[in-house]
Scaffold this active site. Structure first.
Site, PDB file in Angstrom:
ATOM      1  N   LYS A 127      -9.209   6.124   2.084  1.00 52.88           N
ATOM      2  CA  LYS A 127      -9.659   5.033   1.219  1.00 52.88           C
ATOM      3  C   LYS A 127     -11.184   4.980   1.198  1.00 52.88           C
ATOM      4  CE  LYS A 127      -7.613   1.024   1.387  1.00 52.88           C
ATOM      5  NZ  LYS A 127      -7.152  -0.306   1.874  1.00 52.88           N
TER       6      LYS A 127
ATOM      7  N   ASP B 254      -3.695   3.731  15.566  1.00 56.75           N
ATOM      8  CA  ASP B 254      -4.381   2.492  15.194  1.00 56.75           C
ATOM      9  C   ASP B 254      -4.747   1.734  16.460  1.00 56.75           C
ATOM     10  OD1 ASP B 254      -4.490   0.833  12.281  1.00 56.75           O
ATOM     11  OD2 ASP B 254      -4.809  -0.372  14.077  1.00 56.75           O
TER      12      ASP B 254
ATOM     13  N   GLY C 236       1.852   0.228   8.975  1.00 50.52           N
ATOM     14  CA  GLY C 236       2.712   1.404   8.996  1.00 50.52           C
ATOM     15  C   GLY C 236       3.382   1.783   7.700  1.00 50.52           C
ATOM     16  N   SER C 237       2.933   1.247   6.567  1.00 49.30           N
ATOM     17  CA  SER C 237       3.607   1.569   5.298  1.00 49.30           C
ATOM     18  C   SER C 237       3.421   3.044   4.924  1.00 49.30           C
ATOM     19  CB  SER C 237       3.098   0.658   4.182  1.00 49.30           C
ATOM     20  OG  SER C 237       1.714   0.841   3.959  1.00 49.30           O
ATOM     21  N   TRP C 238       2.228   3.598   5.180  1.00 51.34           N
ATOM     22  CA  TRP C 238       2.024   5.021   4.864  1.00 51.34           C
ATOM     23  C   TRP C 238       2.859   5.887   5.801  1.00 51.34           C
ATOM     24  CZ3 TRP C 238      -3.294   7.060   2.860  1.00 51.34           C
ATOM     25  CH2 TRP C 238      -3.628   6.378   1.687  1.00 51.34           C
TER      26      TRP C 238
ATOM     27  N   ASP D 115      -5.797   4.998   5.548  1.00 49.14           N
ATOM     28  CA  ASP D 115      -5.848   3.864   4.620  1.00 49.14           C
ATOM     29  C   ASP D 115      -6.637   2.717   5.243  1.00 49.14           C
ATOM     30  OD1 ASP D 115      -5.241   2.465   2.254  1.00 49.14           O
ATOM     31  OD2 ASP D 115      -3.497   1.512   3.166  1.00 49.14           O
TER      32      ASP D 115
ATOM     33  N   ASP E 281      -8.275   4.527  19.839  1.00 49.56           N
ATOM     34  CA  ASP E 281      -9.497   4.559  19.047  1.00 49.56           C
ATOM     35  C   ASP E 281      -9.670   5.952  18.454  1.00 49.56           C
ATOM     36  OD1 ASP E 281     -12.076   4.562  18.060  1.00 49.56           O
ATOM     37  OD2 ASP E 281     -12.994   3.713  19.863  1.00 49.56           O
TER      38      ASP E 281
ATOM     39  N   SER F  97       0.818  -1.216   0.000  1.00 42.87           N
ATOM     40  CA  SER F  97       0.000   0.000   0.000  1.00 42.87           C
ATOM     41  C   SER F  97       0.852   1.266   0.000  1.00 42.87           C
ATOM     42  CB  SER F  97      -0.949   0.010   1.201  1.00 42.87           C
ATOM     43  OG  SER F  97      -0.235  -0.159   2.412  1.00 42.87           O
TER      44      SER F  97
END
Length: 299
Positions: free
Chosen positions: A159, A78, A53-55, A119, A94, A25
């Site tokens: 998204k 998250d 954590g890719s973004w 995302d 949250d 992603s």
């Protein structure tokens, strides 16, 4: 990203491992940035629904390695735990809770964010109407928090699942942002309903002070914002002037890898280790029970 997957012949999946991204992603955000220059001039960033954590990795590289911004700050949120990333403050929290909002503002010392992205997506059921509804609610939850922490002129990216009534969401967003664009990165499979809503130039509603409260639904939160019918799901037959068709843009080089295709790797294939092992895999409890001898198969 594990060693075995149905995506193992997807070149974006393999490229993510080769380039050190935690998930494929990452390329979606990179291609969105190529089209819209999302990272230009940003300093304070919030990544919602961030795991694995890719973004956040992309944002960290951009702020600290490319821009070399000494004032850059990134907060990733998250419900799942995240392995640390250089220069990123991770909050296991949250996004709908007021305490999460306060924790983000504390990290920014009361200043507002330039860029908020999400995302996040639900575990899909295969029932498209249900999946689209749940995703829309997730976007509205992210939007709630965004209206509380995004500065005027800021950018919001999330998204979406394109469905029959997605224009109702476009309509609501158009009251809050100058431009609302639906974008499909090259790395997002064409066979998927997934796309990304790019909302540019945040315009807070006049005389509306967004306030995140634990006992308020998303409908109640936006009730006083005057951004269209609050109970929009009860009024699907809206007049044409209340429906908005967002511009659709395909992002990424057309000569780049086709995300729906599979490719044969030349020569001997090297098995690549995962970039990031699962932090809280669903099978962890079962493995612990098995070690203790507490997991017994019924005969």
């Amino acid at each position: 990203m594990g060693k075995s997957s149905k995506d193992k012949r997807d070149l974006y999946y393999r490229r993510a491992k080769e380039e050190g991204w935690r998930a494929r992603s990452a390329f979606k955000l990179l291609q969105l940035n190529e089209q819209f220059e999302l990272f230009k001039g940003i300093s304070k960033v919030v990544d919602l629904c961030a795991a694995p954590g890719s973004w956040s990795q992309v944002l960290s590289r951009e702020l600290y390695e490319v821009q070399k911004n000494p004032n850059g700050q990134i907060v990733a949120v998250d419900l799942q735990p995240m392995t640390p990333i250089n220069g990123v403050t991770t909050l296991q929290a949250d996004i709908t809770h007021p305490k999460t909002l306060q924790r983000i503002l504390d990290e920014f010392h009361g200043e507002l964010a330039d860029f908020v992205c999400s995302d996040g997506a639900p575990d899909v059921t295969g029932l498209h109407d249900l999946d689209e509804y749940i995703q829309a609610q997730l976007i509205l939850s992210a939007l709630q928090l965004t209206t509380c922490i995004l500065k005027p002129g800021g950018t919001f990216v999330a998204k979406i699942f394109r469905g029959r009534d997605i224009d109702l969401l476009y309509s609501q967003l158009s009251y809050l942002f100058e431009k609302v664009i639906c974008a499909k990165p090259r790395s997002s499979r064409g066979s998927s309903l997934e796309a990304f809503i790019v909302c540019l130039n945040y315009r807070p509603r006049p005389e509306w002070v967004p306030k995140l409260e634990l006992d308020k639904s998303t409908e109640e939160f936006f009730e006083d914002a005057n951004i269209g019918k609050s109970k929009n799901l009860e009024f699907l037959d809206l007049p044409n002037d209340e429906r908005v068709i967002a511009k659709f843009i395909a992002c990424g080089d057309l000569n780049d890898t086709d995300s729906d295709a599979t490719y044969t790797l030349e020569g001997r294939r090297e098995v690549l280790d995962p970039i990031q092992m699962p932090t809280s895999p669903p099978y962890k409890q079962a493995l612990e029970m098995k070690r203790r001898g507490a997991l017994v198969r019924n005969k």
